[in-house]
Design a protein around this motif. Structure first.
Motif, mmCIF file in Angstrom:
data_model
loop_
_atom_site.group_PDB
_atom_site.id
_atom_site.type_symbol
_atom_site.label_atom_id
_atom_site.label_comp_id
_atom_site.label_asym_id
_atom_site.label_seq_id
_atom_site.Cartn_x
_atom_site.Cartn_y
_atom_site.Cartn_z
ATOM 1 N N VAL A 132 21.453 78.549 -37.657
ATOM 2 C CA VAL A 132 20.351 79.357 -38.189
ATOM 3 C C VAL A 132 19.384 78.458 -38.964
ATOM 4 O O VAL A 132 18.159 78.582 -38.842
ATOM 5 C CB VAL A 132 20.897 80.476 -39.100
ATOM 6 N N ALA A 133 19.953 77.553 -39.758
ATOM 7 C CA ALA A 133 19.105 76.649 -40.547
ATOM 8 C C ALA A 133 18.255 75.760 -39.646
ATOM 9 O O ALA A 133 17.072 75.530 -39.921
ATOM 10 C CB ALA A 133 19.987 75.796 -41.459
ATOM 11 N N ALA A 134 18.858 75.251 -38.545
ATOM 12 C CA ALA A 134 18.116 74.377 -37.637
ATOM 13 C C ALA A 134 16.970 75.102 -36.952
ATOM 14 O O ALA A 134 15.984 74.478 -36.553
ATOM 15 C CB ALA A 134 19.065 73.795 -36.592
ATOM 16 N N ALA A 135 17.089 76.428 -36.828
ATOM 17 C CA ALA A 135 16.030 77.216 -36.187
ATOM 18 C C ALA A 135 14.872 77.507 -37.134
ATOM 19 O O ALA A 135 13.778 77.846 -36.681
ATOM 20 C CB ALA A 135 16.614 78.523 -35.651
ATOM 21 N N HIS A 136 15.110 77.382 -38.448
ATOM 22 C CA HIS A 136 14.077 77.761 -39.414
ATOM 23 C C HIS A 136 13.679 76.642 -40.370
ATOM 24 O O HIS A 136 12.668 76.770 -41.076
ATOM 25 C CB HIS A 136 14.556 78.964 -40.239
ATOM 26 N N LEU A 137 14.469 75.572 -40.427
ATOM 27 C CA LEU A 137 14.178 74.476 -41.352
ATOM 28 C C LEU A 137 13.920 73.188 -40.587
ATOM 29 O O LEU A 137 14.367 73.048 -39.446
ATOM 30 C CB LEU A 137 15.360 74.269 -42.319
ATOM 31 N N PRO A 138 13.221 72.228 -41.194
ATOM 32 C CA PRO A 138 13.059 70.914 -40.547
ATOM 33 C C PRO A 138 14.426 70.273 -40.326
ATOM 34 O O PRO A 138 15.334 70.415 -41.161
ATOM 35 C CB PRO A 138 12.232 70.124 -41.561
ATOM 36 N N LEU A 139 14.571 69.547 -39.235
ATOM 37 C CA LEU A 139 15.868 68.952 -38.910
ATOM 38 C C LEU A 139 16.318 67.946 -39.971
ATOM 39 O O LEU A 139 17.523 67.820 -40.243
ATOM 40 C CB LEU A 139 15.804 68.280 -37.537
ATOM 41 N N TRP A 140 15.377 67.222 -40.574
ATOM 42 C CA TRP A 140 15.761 66.252 -41.607
ATOM 43 C C TRP A 140 16.399 66.938 -42.804
ATOM 44 O O TRP A 140 17.321 66.394 -43.431
ATOM 45 C CB TRP A 140 14.556 65.414 -42.042
ATOM 46 N N LEU A 141 15.934 68.149 -43.119
ATOM 47 C CA LEU A 141 16.501 68.891 -44.249
ATOM 48 C C LEU A 141 17.905 69.393 -43.907
ATOM 49 O O LEU A 141 18.817 69.354 -44.748
ATOM 50 C CB LEU A 141 15.578 70.053 -44.618
ATOM 51 N N VAL A 142 18.091 69.853 -42.660
ATOM 52 C CA VAL A 142 19.419 70.277 -42.207
ATOM 53 C C VAL A 142 20.396 69.105 -42.303
ATOM 54 O O VAL A 142 21.546 69.258 -42.725
ATOM 55 C CB VAL A 142 19.353 70.795 -40.757
ATOM 56 N N LEU A 143 19.928 67.930 -41.948
ATOM 57 C CA LEU A 143 20.743 66.717 -41.999
ATOM 58 C C LEU A 143 21.173 66.408 -43.430
ATOM 59 O O LEU A 143 22.355 66.116 -43.692
ATOM 60 C CB LEU A 143 19.935 65.556 -41.427
ATOM 61 N N LEU A 144 20.252 66.492 -44.366
ATOM 62 C CA LEU A 144 20.569 66.180 -45.757
ATOM 63 C C LEU A 144 21.506 67.224 -46.362
ATOM 64 O O LEU A 144 22.380 66.888 -47.170
ATOM 65 C CB LEU A 144 19.283 66.085 -46.577
ATOM 66 N N ILE A 145 21.335 68.479 -45.988
ATOM 67 C CA ILE A 145 22.242 69.523 -46.479
ATOM 68 C C ILE A 145 23.668 69.225 -46.028
ATOM 69 O O ILE A 145 24.626 69.317 -46.807
ATOM 70 C CB ILE A 145 21.796 70.913 -45.990
ATOM 71 N N GLY A 146 23.821 68.847 -44.760
ATOM 72 C CA GLY A 146 25.145 68.512 -44.242
ATOM 73 C C GLY A 146 25.777 67.345 -44.979
ATOM 74 O O GLY A 146 26.967 67.376 -45.322
ATOM 75 N N SER A 147 24.994 66.309 -45.249
ATOM 76 C CA SER A 147 25.542 65.130 -45.942
ATOM 77 C C SER A 147 25.909 65.462 -47.385
ATOM 78 O O SER A 147 26.894 64.933 -47.918
ATOM 79 C CB SER A 147 24.541 63.983 -45.887
ATOM 80 N N LEU A 148 25.148 66.334 -48.031
ATOM 81 C CA LEU A 148 25.464 66.735 -49.403
ATOM 82 C C LEU A 148 26.747 67.558 -49.457
ATOM 83 O O LEU A 148 27.548 67.423 -50.399
ATOM 84 C CB LEU A 148 24.295 67.522 -50.006
ATOM 85 N N LEU A 149 26.962 68.410 -48.461
ATOM 86 C CA LEU A 149 28.220 69.154 -48.392
ATOM 87 C C LEU A 149 29.399 68.197 -48.247
ATOM 88 O O LEU A 149 30.475 68.423 -48.824
ATOM 89 C CB LEU A 149 28.192 70.142 -47.214
ATOM 90 N N GLY A 150 29.195 67.126 -47.480
ATOM 91 C CA GLY A 150 30.247 66.128 -47.316
ATOM 92 C C GLY A 150 30.564 65.406 -48.621
ATOM 93 O O GLY A 150 31.729 65.138 -48.927
ATOM 94 N N ILE A 151 29.520 65.115 -49.408
ATOM 95 C CA ILE A 151 29.737 64.443 -50.705
ATOM 96 C C ILE A 151 30.575 65.329 -51.611
ATOM 97 O O ILE A 151 31.472 64.865 -52.314
ATOM 98 C CB ILE A 151 28.382 64.139 -51.364
ATOM 99 N N ILE A 152 30.278 66.640 -51.615
ATOM 100 C CA ILE A 152 31.037 67.563 -52.455
ATOM 101 C C ILE A 152 32.488 67.655 -51.966
ATOM 102 O O ILE A 152 33.443 67.520 -52.744
ATOM 103 C CB ILE A 152 30.383 68.959 -52.452
ATOM 104 N N GLY A 153 32.666 67.874 -50.656
ATOM 105 C CA GLY A 153 33.997 68.089 -50.104
ATOM 106 C C GLY A 153 34.909 66.883 -50.242
ATOM 107 O O GLY A 153 36.058 66.999 -50.701
ATOM 108 N N TYR A 154 34.402 65.710 -49.848
ATOM 109 C CA TYR A 154 35.231 64.503 -49.899
ATOM 110 C C TYR A 154 35.176 63.818 -51.266
ATOM 111 O O TYR A 154 36.161 63.223 -51.710
ATOM 112 C CB TYR A 154 34.779 63.512 -48.825
#
Length: 510
Positions: free
Chosen positions: A61-83
């Motif tokens: 859903v995010a990729a359909a409405h947000l810039p791809l670079w922002l989707v990428l950064l959101i994913g990497s930030l989730l990884g920083i929190i999780g790991y």
């Protein structure tokens, strides 16, 4: 167009560090010791990474409405929190985390993988409309090298088991963020104009990818290689291999500058290129029709289609079942008295790498216009040897273990790669991000069902054989293998049913 190829290189780099869930065995023992949990709880913790994929559709859903670079950064930030928080736990910077806190953090980390995957798939599909299967297969094959990349870095830093566990978690949190920052300028759609088959560029990419895979396999042979190559040399070689794909956009940029070409073409046309392009516009339009989808379908309508549920359970009893086997590979090998687990895991990773690449190679050398095989039929054909591999595991010798692991790894990787094109062909590209993440939500479901059931049978065999401790012997997993072979056979029948229902789509392209 150099920028078009650069986006594919970015997807390759992202995928090469996105298999962070494959690092779990490297630090699981430390987590088990610190949390004082049982083997079944540890198995559920391994499944928690897959559980994060249940919410993977959010990234679509995010990729359909947000810039791809922002989707990428959101994913990497989730990884920083999780790991990252888990790293603080192992480093004794945090002391109050419970088992369920770690479970939730692992799920968040698993969900971060979906965000980066969605961006990579979207780049390949949008920027290479005539070659999407080839582009997707090339980029996703590098996921199989993730564990190798992380291991090479850790090998340079430390040999201490406890320090290595911390390093794997630290790298899993930081490295994806660094690579995502590097790739954000390239995480976007490229105006490809009148798309054409980019044969020469993909041929070069295949050569680079195969050489990279062979390098990874050879340098994973442990002591046989460490006597000749230092860990620094292996790490440097791996990074050099990851930079090799830049040869294609660099060559394209030189062509654009010297010959004013915008495409790496099928034919070497010299100065007559512009006239040839104009002449072939009608041909290109015909080729565009060859990649047409049945129709553009949203997620709600997709869930009401029989084809989706056939597809869902084909994947469930095929790729998901194979992933569960690979997640339990260390325990399976140990129960059979085989202790060369690291070699077996590297062997599995190499075959998975080439399995993911296989569909792209077949699409490249046998174009759809000449050799039409439905995706359902292809998945069914791959699941037949998987059934045989599970049966072969009933034989207790180590050769059978290696043969079966190789078959399951290559077939699982191939089905995973094929599924991306299957989703776009059956349900369209417009809602691909959401639709495909709904499909792969069956991975955590299967991970819990198949994995926990196997763990319960393992514990039953352990108690019967030794009254506790580790279960040893062929009987520890024999019932599990029979059940998995039967489920895989059921999935094969469903795959050919899907083939029968969708074959008209492929026949119409002849």
């Amino acid at each position: 167009m150099a920028l078009q190829w650069l986006t594919l290189v970015a997807a390759i780099w992202l995928q090469s560090i996105n298999g962070t869930n494959s690092n779990f065995p490297a630090y699981s023992s430390e987590l088990k010791r610190i949390l004082s949990i049982s083997q079944l709880q540890l198995n559920n913790l391994a499944s928690a990474s897959d559980a994060g994929k249940l919410l993977g559709w959010i990234s679509g859903v995010a990729a359909a409405h947000l810039p791809l670079w922002l989707v990428l950064l959101i994913g990497s930030l989730l990884g920083i929190i999780g790991y990252g928080v888990q790293f603080l736990l192992l480093s004794h910077q945090i002391h109050s985390l419970s088992y369920w806190h770690i479970f939730l953090l692992t799920a968040v980390a698993g969900n971060s993988i979906c965000w980066i995957n969605t961006v990579c798939y979207t780049i390949a599909i949008r920027n290479f409309p005539l070659d999407r299967q080839i582009a997707v297969g090339l980029s996703t094959s590098y996921v199989g090298l993730s564990a190798k990349v992380y291991t090479d870095i850790v090998d340079v830093v430390s040999n201490s088991p406890s320090k290595r566990a911390k390093l794997f978690l630290l790298l899993s949190s930081v490295l994806p963020l660094l690579v995502c920052f590097v790739c954000t300028p390239l995480a976007r759609d490229v105006n490809v104009g009148n798309s054409r088959k980019l044969t020469r560029g993909f041929f070069t990419m295949f050569i680079v990818t195969i050489v990279t895979g062979l390098f990874a396999v050879i340098t994973s042979l442990g002591r046989a290689v460490s006597e000749f190559l230092h860990s620094y040399t292996i790490l440097g070689g791996m990074f050099a291999m990851l930079l090799l794909p830049l040869v294609v956009p660099l060559a394209e940029k030189i062509r654009e500058t010297l010959q004013q070409k915008c495409w790496i073409r099928v034919y070497d046309e010299g100065n007559g290129c512009v006239a040839r392009v104009e002449k072939n516009l009608d041909v290109n339009a015909t080729e565009s029709m060859a990649i047409g989808v049945v129709e553009e379908i949203g997620p709600k309508l997709m869930l009401r289609r029989v084809e989706f549920w056939l597809y869902f359970f084909v994947y469930f009893f095929g790729a998901t079942l194979g992933l569960v086997y690979l997640n339990n590979l260390a325990q399976i090998a140990e129960s059979r008295g085989y202790w060369g687990i690291s070699t077996l895991v590297s062997f599995s990773s190499a075959f998975s790498f080439f399995g993911r690449l296989l569909p792209s190679l077949l699409d490249f050398f046998f174009p759809k216009s000449k050799h039409i095989v439905s995706r359902g039929g292809a998945m069914g054909g791959l699941m037949i040897p998987m059934c045989g591999a599970f049966v072969l595991l009933l034989n207790g010798n180590h050769i059978s273990l290696y043969i079966s692991t190789g078959i399951i790894s290559i077939c699982t990787g191939a089905i995973t790669s094929i599924s991306v094109s299957t989703t776009t062909e059956l349900f369209g590209t417009k809602n691909f991000g959401v639709n495909h993440n709904i499909l792969v939500s069956n991975i955590p479901i299967g991970s819990f069902l198949f994995g926990d059931f196997a763990a319960l049978l393992y514990n039953k065999g352990r108690n019967r054989v030794s009254g506790g401790g580790t279960c040893m012997g062929q009987n520890c997993y024999s019932t599990t293998f029979i059940i998995w072979a039967s489920l895989c056979a059921l999935g094969t029948l469903l795959a050919f049913t899907l083939h029968a229902r969708t074959n008209k789509l492929y026949s119409s392209r002849l």
